[in-house]
Design a protein around this motif. Structure first.
Motif, PDB file in Angstrom:
ATOM      1  N   ASP A 199      47.770 -73.489  31.985  1.00  0.00           N
ATOM      2  CA  ASP A 199      46.517 -73.537  32.742  1.00  0.00           C
ATOM      3  C   ASP A 199      46.720 -73.269  34.235  1.00  0.00           C
ATOM      4  OD1 ASP A 199      47.945 -75.787  33.322  1.00  0.00           O
ATOM      5  OD2 ASP A 199      46.294 -77.213  33.022  1.00  0.00           O
ATOM      6  N   TRP A 200      47.731 -72.479  34.569  1.00  0.00           N
ATOM      7  CA  TRP A 200      47.946 -72.156  35.977  1.00  0.00           C
ATOM      8  C   TRP A 200      46.769 -71.356  36.520  1.00  0.00           C
ATOM      9  CZ3 TRP A 200      51.987 -74.377  38.275  1.00  0.00           C
ATOM     10  CH2 TRP A 200      53.100 -74.733  37.507  1.00  0.00           C
ATOM     11  N   THR A 201      46.419 -71.586  37.779  1.00  0.00           N
ATOM     12  CA  THR A 201      45.421 -70.720  38.418  1.00  0.00           C
ATOM     13  C   THR A 201      46.178 -69.643  39.192  1.00  0.00           C
ATOM     14  OG1 THR A 201      45.386 -71.974  40.491  1.00  0.00           O
ATOM     15  CG2 THR A 201      43.840 -72.687  38.743  1.00  0.00           C
ATOM     16  N   VAL A 202      45.472 -68.570  39.522  1.00  0.00           N
ATOM     17  CA  VAL A 202      46.118 -67.494  40.282  1.00  0.00           C
ATOM     18  C   VAL A 202      46.612 -68.043  41.624  1.00  0.00           C
ATOM     19  CG1 VAL A 202      45.816 -65.218  41.346  1.00  0.00           C
ATOM     20  CG2 VAL A 202      44.687 -65.724  39.183  1.00  0.00           C
ATOM     21  N   ASP A 203      45.808 -68.891  42.255  1.00  0.00           N
ATOM     22  CA  ASP A 203      46.212 -69.439  43.554  1.00  0.00           C
ATOM     23  C   ASP A 203      47.480 -70.274  43.450  1.00  0.00           C
ATOM     24  OD1 ASP A 203      44.292 -68.216  45.091  1.00  0.00           O
ATOM     25  OD2 ASP A 203      42.802 -69.795  44.725  1.00  0.00           O
ATOM     26  N   GLU A 204      47.577 -71.048  42.386  1.00  0.00           N
ATOM     27  CA  GLU A 204      48.794 -71.866  42.209  1.00  0.00           C
ATOM     28  C   GLU A 204      50.028 -70.966  42.053  1.00  0.00           C
ATOM     29  OE1 GLU A 204      47.932 -75.991  39.847  1.00  0.00           O
ATOM     30  OE2 GLU A 204      47.433 -74.153  38.777  1.00  0.00           O
ATOM     31  N   VAL A 205      49.875 -69.913  41.236  1.00  0.00           N
ATOM     32  CA  VAL A 205      51.026 -69.019  41.006  1.00  0.00           C
ATOM     33  C   VAL A 205      51.375 -68.285  42.306  1.00  0.00           C
ATOM     34  CG1 VAL A 205      51.928 -67.078  39.664  1.00  0.00           C
ATOM     35  CG2 VAL A 205      50.430 -68.756  38.565  1.00  0.00           C
ATOM     36  N   LEU A 206      50.330 -67.897  43.042  1.00  0.00           N
ATOM     37  CA  LEU A 206      50.558 -67.209  44.315  1.00  0.00           C
ATOM     38  C   LEU A 206      51.318 -68.106  45.297  1.00  0.00           C
ATOM     39  CD1 LEU A 206      49.984 -64.586  45.836  1.00  0.00           C
ATOM     40  CD2 LEU A 206      47.791 -65.551  46.553  1.00  0.00           C
ATOM     41  N   GLU A 207      51.012 -69.383  45.265  1.00  0.00           N
ATOM     42  CA  GLU A 207      51.691 -70.332  46.148  1.00  0.00           C
ATOM     43  C   GLU A 207      53.187 -70.434  45.799  1.00  0.00           C
ATOM     44  OE1 GLU A 207      49.420 -73.955  46.526  1.00  0.00           O
ATOM     45  OE2 GLU A 207      51.195 -74.948  47.365  1.00  0.00           O
ATOM     46  N   ILE A 208      53.465 -70.449  44.498  1.00  0.00           N
ATOM     47  CA  ILE A 208      54.874 -70.505  44.067  1.00  0.00           C
ATOM     48  C   ILE A 208      55.590 -69.233  44.516  1.00  0.00           C
ATOM     49  CG2 ILE A 208      56.420 -70.619  42.067  1.00  0.00           C
ATOM     50  CD1 ILE A 208      54.022 -71.944  40.538  1.00  0.00           C
ATOM     51  N   LEU A 209      54.942 -68.096  44.218  1.00  0.00           N
ATOM     52  CA  LEU A 209      55.524 -66.784  44.542  1.00  0.00           C
ATOM     53  C   LEU A 209      55.779 -66.634  46.039  1.00  0.00           C
ATOM     54  CD1 LEU A 209      56.173 -64.136  43.010  1.00  0.00           C
ATOM     55  CD2 LEU A 209      53.763 -63.525  43.182  1.00  0.00           C
ATOM     56  N   SER A 210      54.983 -67.319  46.853  1.00  0.00           N
ATOM     57  CA  SER A 210      55.084 -67.179  48.308  1.00  0.00           C
ATOM     58  C   SER A 210      55.892 -68.302  48.963  1.00  0.00           C
ATOM     59  CB  SER A 210      53.668 -67.181  48.918  1.00  0.00           C
ATOM     60  OG  SER A 210      52.834 -66.283  48.241  1.00  0.00           O
ATOM     61  N   ALA A 211      56.499 -69.161  48.160  1.00  0.00           N
ATOM     62  CA  ALA A 211      57.282 -70.273  48.739  1.00  0.00           C
ATOM     63  C   ALA A 211      58.463 -69.720  49.522  1.00  0.00           C
ATOM     64  CB  ALA A 211      57.774 -71.175  47.602  1.00  0.00           C
ATOM     65  N   PRO A 212      59.040 -70.519  50.428  1.00  0.00           N
ATOM     66  CA  PRO A 212      60.240 -70.042  51.121  1.00  0.00           C
ATOM     67  C   PRO A 212      61.276 -69.590  50.085  1.00  0.00           C
ATOM     68  CG  PRO A 212      59.467 -72.073  52.116  1.00  0.00           C
ATOM     69  CD  PRO A 212      58.616 -71.855  50.887  1.00  0.00           C
ATOM     70  N   PHE A 213      61.911 -68.455  50.350  1.00  0.00           N
ATOM     71  CA  PHE A 213      62.755 -67.798  49.346  1.00  0.00           C
ATOM     72  C   PHE A 213      63.826 -68.736  48.778  1.00  0.00           C
ATOM     73  CE2 PHE A 213      66.305 -65.087  48.002  1.00  0.00           C
ATOM     74  CZ  PHE A 213      65.646 -64.205  47.153  1.00  0.00           C
ATOM     75  N   MET A 214      64.526 -69.451  49.642  1.00  0.00           N
ATOM     76  CA  MET A 214      65.636 -70.308  49.183  1.00  0.00           C
ATOM     77  C   MET A 214      65.123 -71.445  48.299  1.00  0.00           C
ATOM     78  SD  MET A 214      68.076 -68.740  50.341  1.00  0.00           S
ATOM     79  CE  MET A 214      68.243 -67.406  51.510  1.00  0.00           C
ATOM     80  N   ASP A 215      63.974 -71.973  48.693  1.00  0.00           N
ATOM     81  CA  ASP A 215      63.347 -73.055  47.943  1.00  0.00           C
ATOM     82  C   ASP A 215      62.991 -72.570  46.536  1.00  0.00           C
ATOM     83  OD1 ASP A 215      62.193 -75.490  47.578  1.00  0.00           O
ATOM     84  OD2 ASP A 215      60.326 -75.001  48.634  1.00  0.00           O
ATOM     85  N   LEU A 216      62.407 -71.374  46.491  1.00  0.00           N
ATOM     86  CA  LEU A 216      61.977 -70.790  45.217  1.00  0.00           C
ATOM     87  C   LEU A 216      63.176 -70.534  44.301  1.00  0.00           C
ATOM     88  CD1 LEU A 216      59.845 -69.424  43.403  1.00  0.00           C
ATOM     89  CD2 LEU A 216      60.033 -67.374  44.820  1.00  0.00           C
ATOM     90  N   VAL A 217      64.207 -69.902  44.835  1.00  0.00           N
ATOM     91  CA  VAL A 217      65.374 -69.567  44.006  1.00  0.00           C
ATOM     92  C   VAL A 217      66.091 -70.848  43.558  1.00  0.00           C
ATOM     93  CG1 VAL A 217      67.630 -68.416  43.990  1.00  0.00           C
ATOM     94  CG2 VAL A 217      65.644 -67.266  44.981  1.00  0.00           C
ATOM     95  N   TYR A 218      66.158 -71.837  44.442  1.00  0.00           N
ATOM     96  CA  TYR A 218      66.816 -73.096  44.083  1.00  0.00           C
ATOM     97  C   TYR A 218      66.063 -73.789  42.938  1.00  0.00           C
ATOM     98  CZ  TYR A 218      68.616 -77.823  44.241  1.00  0.00           C
ATOM     99  OH  TYR A 218      69.168 -79.015  43.878  1.00  0.00           O
ATOM    100  N   ALA A 219      64.732 -73.836  43.054  1.00  0.00           N
ATOM    101  CA  ALA A 219      63.933 -74.489  42.002  1.00  0.00           C
ATOM    102  C   ALA A 219      64.100 -73.740  40.681  1.00  0.00           C
ATOM    103  CB  ALA A 219      62.458 -74.526  42.415  1.00  0.00           C
ATOM    104  N   ALA A 220      64.074 -72.395  40.751  1.00  0.00           N
ATOM    105  CA  ALA A 220      64.197 -71.595  39.524  1.00  0.00           C
ATOM    106  C   ALA A 220      65.570 -71.796  38.887  1.00  0.00           C
ATOM    107  CB  ALA A 220      63.962 -70.118  39.841  1.00  0.00           C
ATOM    108  N   ALA A 221      66.618 -71.811  39.721  1.00  0.00           N
ATOM    109  CA  ALA A 221      67.974 -71.999  39.190  1.00  0.00           C
ATOM    110  C   ALA A 221      68.100 -73.379  38.537  1.00  0.00           C
ATOM    111  CB  ALA A 221      69.000 -71.834  40.312  1.00  0.00           C
ATOM    112  N   THR A 222      67.440 -74.361  39.109  1.00  0.00           N
ATOM    113  CA  THR A 222      67.495 -75.722  38.561  1.00  0.00           C
ATOM    114  C   THR A 222      66.795 -75.782  37.216  1.00  0.00           C
ATOM    115  OG1 THR A 222      67.427 -76.516  40.831  1.00  0.00           O
ATOM    116  CG2 THR A 222      67.013 -78.151  39.115  1.00  0.00           C
ATOM    117  N   VAL A 223      65.609 -75.175  37.140  1.00  0.00           N
ATOM    118  CA  VAL A 223      64.861 -75.178  35.875  1.00  0.00           C
ATOM    119  C   VAL A 223      65.615 -74.366  34.814  1.00  0.00           C
ATOM    120  CG1 VAL A 223      62.702 -74.395  34.796  1.00  0.00           C
ATOM    121  CG2 VAL A 223      62.644 -75.620  36.976  1.00  0.00           C
TER     122      VAL A 223
END
Ligand code: SAM
Ligand code: DTB
Ligand code: SF4
Length: 358
Positions: A13-37
């Motif tokens: 049930d993600w909204t486009v805005d929620e996904v856009l927020e993830i996609l636009s997160a600071p790069f290191m934060d995003l990659v770290y979270a993805a690597a953890t998951v």
């Protein structure tokens, strides 16, 4: 900060805005979270390897603006009718002996014709008998065709949404987004695993990329495999001069896909030839865990096999697999031979340009 625990279970049930927020997160934060998951469900040192074969090439009636196989554009591609059963089996055997676990077969069709179904079912049974997983991408299916493919034991069906619903009509006009979703429903209802993703770098916005990911994430349960293609710009297609996508944007999409699809394989699909080793390493870190291996994709060059072996070695990926340099030399040679024979056996292809290059 992105909180990895928030992505540990699939959501639909993600909204486009929620996904856009993830996609636009600071790069290191995003990659770290993805690597953890990524580590919650997968061994980060294991990459699934698929091999791809075009079993029917070119002359497709669809107008997909990215595609070298569309009959609407002059790309110089030599069309080929359905390959012979023995040719397909020979290529599948070679792929298996060189480390592929899944054999993906693509046909440049809007949809399979009834007269082709018996052959397709025979191919699925044959390739499966080699101990390979099977994947096919044949265009739109009817409910009955999906059931027939399932009956023959097809493991995966690849059918991409390609982009956002908002941008879609600028890329394809001969079939609708809803047509694609309908085929995906038939595939799922038939019990076949879904491989569904898209293409980046076609001139879409970041919001389109978020909206595309959200559409794939609304498929319940999620597709087992999510291919992320970087546009291969083929001369003669309307997108041959599409502006380059920033490599970091591609990595962001891979990382976001990993967060949205924690249990799925995320495939770094077409376009690796243009990617540096470092960019591919970042994609693996960000959760990509599947690639196509082999000299060709469907009609275009793939990233070189020797290069892939080098990257795998440098990164310590698939340490127990048996991909060696001499293997790939053999593989390349045999692939060329099989292809040459396929051409020579087909009267339409005698004297064709590709034979001269062999
Ligand atoms: N005709 C079938 C269909 O469209 O579903 C199957 C074959 S089609 C070539 C499979 C997928 O390849 C497309 O959905 C698209 O995502 C991808 N593809 C085609 N041309 C590409 C290109 N130039 N760059 C990146 N991906 C491409
Ligand atoms: C997918 O998402 N990418 C693959 C596979 N599914 C069938 C195809 C890539 C095709 C790239 C262009 C070509 O080689 O023709
Ligand atoms: Fe045909 Fe598939 Fe290419 Fe579209 S992507 S033109 S449907 S082969």
């Amino acid at each position: 900060m992105l909180e990895p625990a928030k992505f540990s279970k699939p959501r639909y049930d993600w909204t486009v805005d929620e996904v856009l927020e993830i996609l636009s997160a600071p790069f290191m934060d995003l990659v770290y979270a993805a690597a953890t998951v990524h580590r919650m469900y997968f061994d980060p040192d294991e990459v699934q390897v698929s091999s791809l074969l075009s079993i029917k090439t070119g002359a497709c009636p669809e107008d997909c603006k990215y595609c070298p196989q569309s009959a609407w554009y002059k790309t110089g591609l030599i069309k080929e009718s359905l390959l012979a059963y023995d040719t397909i089996m020979e290529k599948a055997r070679i792929a298996k002996s060189h480390g592929a676990t899944r054999f993906c077969m693509g046909a440049a069709w809007r949809n399979p014709k009834e007269r082709d179904m018996a052959f397709i079912l025979q191919v699925i049974r044959g390739v499966k008998s080699l101990g390979l997983e099977t994947c096919m991408t044949l265009g739109m299916l009817t409910k009955e065709q999906a059931a027939e493919l399932a009956g023959a034991g097809l493991d995966y069906y690849n059918h991409n949404l390609d982009t956002s619903p908002e941008f879609y009509s600028q890329i394809i006009t001969t079939r609708t987004y809803e047509d694609r979703l309908e085929t995906l429903r038939y595939v799922r209802d038939a019990g076949i695993k879904i491989c569904c993703g898209g293409i980046l770098g076609m001139g879409e916005t970041r919001r389109d990329r978020a909206s595309f990911l959200r559409q794939v994430a609304m498929i319940k349960p999620h597709p087992e495999s999510v291919p992320i293609n970087l546009l291969v710009k083929v001369k003669g297609t309307p997108l041959e001069k599409a502006p380059d996508l920033d490599p970091f944007e591609f990595i962001r999409v891979v990382a976001t896909a990993r967060l949205l699809f924690p249990e799925s394989y995320v495939r770094m699909s077409a376009g690796r030839e243009e990617m540096s080793e470092e960019m591919q390493a970042l994609c693996f870190l960000a959760g990509a865990n599947s690639i196509f291996y082999g000299a060709r994709l469907l009609t275009t060059h793939n990233s070189g096999e020797n290069r892939d072996i080098g990257i795998f070695e440098k990164l310590g990926l698939n340490r127990n697999e048996k991909l060696t340099e001499s293997d790939t030399d053999d593989l390349h040679f045999i692939f060329e031979k099989v292809h040459e024979n396929a051409h020579r056996d087909n009267p339409e292809h005698r004297g064709c340009a590709r034979l001269d290059q062999m």
